[in-house]
Design a protein around this motif. Structure first.
Motif, PDB file in Angstrom:
ATOM      1  N   SER A   1      -1.631  -1.616   3.581  1.00 38.55           N
ATOM      2  CA  SER A   1      -0.902  -0.359   3.403  1.00 38.55           C
ATOM      3  C   SER A   1      -1.769   0.681   2.713  1.00 38.55           C
ATOM      4  O   SER A   1      -1.716   1.870   3.059  1.00 38.55           O
ATOM      5  CB  SER A   1       0.401  -0.590   2.636  1.00 38.55           C
ATOM      6  OG  SER A   1       0.133  -1.053   1.333  1.00 38.55           O
ATOM      7  N   CYS A   2      -2.600   0.263   1.757  1.00 39.36           N
ATOM      8  CA  CYS A   2      -3.509   1.199   1.104  1.00 39.36           C
ATOM      9  C   CYS A   2      -4.491   1.775   2.112  1.00 39.36           C
ATOM     10  O   CYS A   2      -4.755   2.976   2.111  1.00 39.36           O
ATOM     11  CB  CYS A   2      -4.258   0.506  -0.032  1.00 39.36           C
ATOM     12  SG  CYS A   2      -5.438   1.568  -0.894  1.00 39.36           S
ATOM     13  N   CYS A   3      -5.023   0.928   2.974  1.00 41.14           N
ATOM     14  CA  CYS A   3      -5.984   1.391   3.986  1.00 41.14           C
ATOM     15  C   CYS A   3      -5.341   2.370   4.954  1.00 41.14           C
ATOM     16  O   CYS A   3      -5.954   3.375   5.332  1.00 41.14           O
ATOM     17  CB  CYS A   3      -6.565   0.210   4.756  1.00 41.14           C
ATOM     18  SG  CYS A   3      -7.693  -0.795   3.781  1.00 41.14           S
ATOM     19  N   LYS A   4      -4.100   2.084   5.355  1.00 43.80           N
ATOM     20  CA  LYS A   4      -3.398   2.979   6.278  1.00 43.80           C
ATOM     21  C   LYS A   4      -3.136   4.342   5.641  1.00 43.80           C
ATOM     22  O   LYS A   4      -3.240   5.375   6.296  1.00 43.80           O
ATOM     23  CB  LYS A   4      -2.085   2.353   6.724  1.00 43.80           C
ATOM     24  CG  LYS A   4      -2.273   1.210   7.690  1.00 43.80           C
ATOM     25  CD  LYS A   4      -0.952   0.572   8.049  1.00 43.80           C
ATOM     26  CE  LYS A   4      -1.160  -0.652   8.919  1.00 43.80           C
ATOM     27  NZ  LYS A   4       0.106  -1.340   9.192  1.00 43.80           N
ATOM     28  N   GLU A   5      -2.791   4.345   4.363  1.00 46.05           N
ATOM     29  CA  GLU A   5      -2.493   5.589   3.655  1.00 46.05           C
ATOM     30  C   GLU A   5      -3.756   6.397   3.349  1.00 46.05           C
ATOM     31  O   GLU A   5      -3.717   7.620   3.325  1.00 46.05           O
ATOM     32  CB  GLU A   5      -1.762   5.290   2.344  1.00 46.05           C
ATOM     33  CG  GLU A   5      -0.384   4.711   2.530  1.00 46.05           C
ATOM     34  CD  GLU A   5       0.209   4.191   1.231  1.00 46.05           C
ATOM     35  OE1 GLU A   5      -0.437   4.325   0.168  1.00 46.05           O
ATOM     36  OE2 GLU A   5       1.318   3.638   1.285  1.00 46.05           O
ATOM     37  N   SER A   6      -4.877   5.720   3.134  1.00 46.85           N
ATOM     38  CA  SER A   6      -6.088   6.390   2.672  1.00 46.85           C
ATOM     39  C   SER A   6      -6.987   6.893   3.790  1.00 46.85           C
ATOM     40  O   SER A   6      -7.811   7.774   3.560  1.00 46.85           O
ATOM     41  CB  SER A   6      -6.890   5.448   1.777  1.00 46.85           C
ATOM     42  OG  SER A   6      -6.108   5.040   0.688  1.00 46.85           O
ATOM     43  N   GLY A   7      -6.875   6.322   4.961  1.00 42.93           N
ATOM     44  CA  GLY A   7      -7.729   6.752   6.065  1.00 42.93           C
ATOM     45  C   GLY A   7      -9.191   6.447   5.781  1.00 42.93           C
ATOM     46  O   GLY A   7      -9.557   5.348   5.402  1.00 42.93           O
TER      47      GLY A   7
ATOM     48  N   MET B   1     -10.579   4.975   2.329  1.00 43.63           N
ATOM     49  CA  MET B   1     -10.116   3.662   1.875  1.00 43.63           C
ATOM     50  C   MET B   1     -11.190   2.898   1.112  1.00 43.63           C
ATOM     51  O   MET B   1     -10.878   2.103   0.235  1.00 43.63           O
ATOM     52  CB  MET B   1      -9.629   2.826   3.055  1.00 43.63           C
ATOM     53  CG  MET B   1     -10.687   2.389   4.013  1.00 43.63           C
ATOM     54  SD  MET B   1      -9.943   1.481   5.354  1.00 43.63           S
ATOM     55  CE  MET B   1     -11.334   1.440   6.459  1.00 43.63           C
ATOM     56  N   VAL B   2     -12.443   3.152   1.421  1.00 45.74           N
ATOM     57  CA  VAL B   2     -13.538   2.457   0.732  1.00 45.74           C
ATOM     58  C   VAL B   2     -13.475   2.727  -0.768  1.00 45.74           C
ATOM     59  O   VAL B   2     -13.734   1.844  -1.577  1.00 45.74           O
ATOM     60  CB  VAL B   2     -14.903   2.897   1.303  1.00 45.74           C
ATOM     61  CG1 VAL B   2     -16.046   2.291   0.512  1.00 45.74           C
ATOM     62  CG2 VAL B   2     -15.013   2.547   2.769  1.00 45.74           C
ATOM     63  N   PHE B   3     -13.098   3.922  -1.130  1.00 52.27           N
ATOM     64  CA  PHE B   3     -13.050   4.301  -2.544  1.00 52.27           C
ATOM     65  C   PHE B   3     -11.666   4.065  -3.163  1.00 52.27           C
ATOM     66  O   PHE B   3     -11.561   3.607  -4.295  1.00 52.27           O
ATOM     67  CB  PHE B   3     -13.431   5.775  -2.706  1.00 52.27           C
ATOM     68  CG  PHE B   3     -14.778   6.081  -2.118  1.00 52.27           C
ATOM     69  CD1 PHE B   3     -15.940   5.641  -2.734  1.00 52.27           C
ATOM     70  CD2 PHE B   3     -14.881   6.791  -0.928  1.00 52.27           C
ATOM     71  CE1 PHE B   3     -17.180   5.907  -2.196  1.00 52.27           C
ATOM     72  CE2 PHE B   3     -16.125   7.060  -0.372  1.00 52.27           C
ATOM     73  CZ  PHE B   3     -17.274   6.624  -1.001  1.00 52.27           C
ATOM     74  N   LYS B   4     -10.619   4.373  -2.417  1.00 49.77           N
ATOM     75  CA  LYS B   4      -9.274   4.318  -2.973  1.00 49.77           C
ATOM     76  C   LYS B   4      -8.681   2.908  -3.048  1.00 49.77           C
ATOM     77  O   LYS B   4      -7.791   2.656  -3.848  1.00 49.77           O
ATOM     78  CB  LYS B   4      -8.333   5.211  -2.154  1.00 49.77           C
ATOM     79  CG  LYS B   4      -8.602   6.685  -2.322  1.00 49.77           C
ATOM     80  CD  LYS B   4      -7.550   7.510  -1.634  1.00 49.77           C
ATOM     81  CE  LYS B   4      -7.752   8.985  -1.921  1.00 49.77           C
ATOM     82  NZ  LYS B   4      -6.693   9.802  -1.305  1.00 49.77           N
ATOM     83  N   CYS B   5      -9.154   1.997  -2.221  1.00 47.63           N
ATOM     84  CA  CYS B   5      -8.529   0.669  -2.138  1.00 47.63           C
ATOM     85  C   CYS B   5      -9.381  -0.431  -2.763  1.00 47.63           C
ATOM     86  O   CYS B   5      -9.206  -1.609  -2.451  1.00 47.63           O
ATOM     87  CB  CYS B   5      -8.234   0.328  -0.673  1.00 47.63           C
ATOM     88  SG  CYS B   5      -7.129   1.505   0.124  1.00 47.63           S
ATOM     89  N   GLN B   6     -10.280  -0.061  -3.654  1.00 40.66           N
ATOM     90  CA  GLN B   6     -11.151  -1.066  -4.268  1.00 40.66           C
ATOM     91  C   GLN B   6     -10.359  -2.088  -5.078  1.00 40.66           C
ATOM     92  O   GLN B   6     -10.673  -3.282  -5.057  1.00 40.66           O
ATOM     93  CB  GLN B   6     -12.200  -0.390  -5.153  1.00 40.66           C
ATOM     94  CG  GLN B   6     -13.267   0.320  -4.363  1.00 40.66           C
ATOM     95  CD  GLN B   6     -14.292   1.004  -5.262  1.00 40.66           C
ATOM     96  OE1 GLN B   6     -14.141   1.048  -6.478  1.00 40.66           O
ATOM     97  NE2 GLN B   6     -15.333   1.552  -4.646  1.00 40.66           N
ATOM     98  N   GLU B   7      -9.340  -1.643  -5.778  1.00 43.35           N
ATOM     99  CA  GLU B   7      -8.539  -2.549  -6.601  1.00 43.35           C
ATOM    100  C   GLU B   7      -7.796  -3.570  -5.735  1.00 43.35           C
ATOM    101  O   GLU B   7      -7.813  -4.772  -6.027  1.00 43.35           O
ATOM    102  CB  GLU B   7      -7.532  -1.739  -7.421  1.00 43.35           C
ATOM    103  CG  GLU B   7      -6.695  -2.567  -8.353  1.00 43.35           C
ATOM    104  CD  GLU B   7      -5.726  -1.724  -9.158  1.00 43.35           C
ATOM    105  OE1 GLU B   7      -4.614  -2.230  -9.411  1.00 43.35           O
ATOM    106  OE2 GLU B   7      -6.073  -0.587  -9.521  1.00 43.35           O
ATOM    107  N   GLN B   8      -7.166  -3.095  -4.650  1.00 41.09           N
ATOM    108  CA  GLN B   8      -6.448  -3.997  -3.751  1.00 41.09           C
ATOM    109  C   GLN B   8      -7.413  -4.950  -3.043  1.00 41.09           C
ATOM    110  O   GLN B   8      -7.109  -6.133  -2.866  1.00 41.09           O
ATOM    111  CB  GLN B   8      -5.658  -3.195  -2.700  1.00 41.09           C
ATOM    112  CG  GLN B   8      -4.496  -2.426  -3.259  1.00 41.09           C
ATOM    113  CD  GLN B   8      -4.881  -1.041  -3.783  1.00 41.09           C
ATOM    114  OE1 GLN B   8      -6.053  -0.719  -3.952  1.00 41.09           O
ATOM    115  NE2 GLN B   8      -3.878  -0.229  -4.048  1.00 41.09           N
ATOM    116  N   ASN B   9      -8.580  -4.436  -2.659  1.00 38.46           N
ATOM    117  CA  ASN B   9      -9.582  -5.272  -1.997  1.00 38.46           C
ATOM    118  C   ASN B   9     -10.082  -6.362  -2.944  1.00 38.46           C
ATOM    119  O   ASN B   9     -10.231  -7.520  -2.550  1.00 38.46           O
ATOM    120  CB  ASN B   9     -10.746  -4.409  -1.506  1.00 38.46           C
ATOM    121  CG  ASN B   9     -11.731  -5.184  -0.665  1.00 38.46           C
ATOM    122  OD1 ASN B   9     -11.384  -6.160  -0.028  1.00 38.46           O
ATOM    123  ND2 ASN B   9     -12.975  -4.739  -0.666  1.00 38.46           N
TER     124      ASN B   9
END
Length: 107
Positions: free
Chosen positions: A41-47, A50-58
């Motif tokens: 869901s983070c990747c879908k929202e971030s486009g 996502m590499v920068f915004k979804c680091q915590e979830q990753n």
């Protein structure tokens, strides 16, 4: 009588190093489903960001999966499941993915 002790059944190299780890990945994804969903869901929202915004979830997803991959008890559980599926295939000749399908009502 079929043996159910996983220690007595010899496994080929490809089974130990490829097929059982594949089963482990599938089962680990099921056990880490909440983290997989959060990362997706983070990747879908971030486009593209996502590499920068979804680091915590990753990171949380990697930690969960790694914990399962390195657990010897989880390996033994997956090995046992693989051997059960293998024995069932040898007994019936029907692959596991086809066994769950319903038979047609008219033949």
């Amino acid at each position: 009588m079929e043996s159910t002790n996983t220690e007595e059944i010899p496994l080929r190299h490809v089974e130990k190093d490829v097929l059982i780890p594949k089963l482990m990945r599938e089962k680990a994804k099921e056990r880490c489903a909440d983290r997989v969903e959060a990362f997706n869901s983070c990747c879908k929202e971030s486009g593209f960001l996502m590499v920068f915004k979804c680091q915590e979830q990753n990171s949380a997803l990697k930690d969960c999966l790694t914990q399962h991959y390195q657990d010897p008890n989880f390996f033994e559980e997956c090995k046992r499941l693989y051997i059960q599926e293998k024995q069932e295939f040898e007994r019936t000749g029907i692959p596991a993915k086809n066994r769950s399908q319903k038979l047609p009502t008219s033949m």
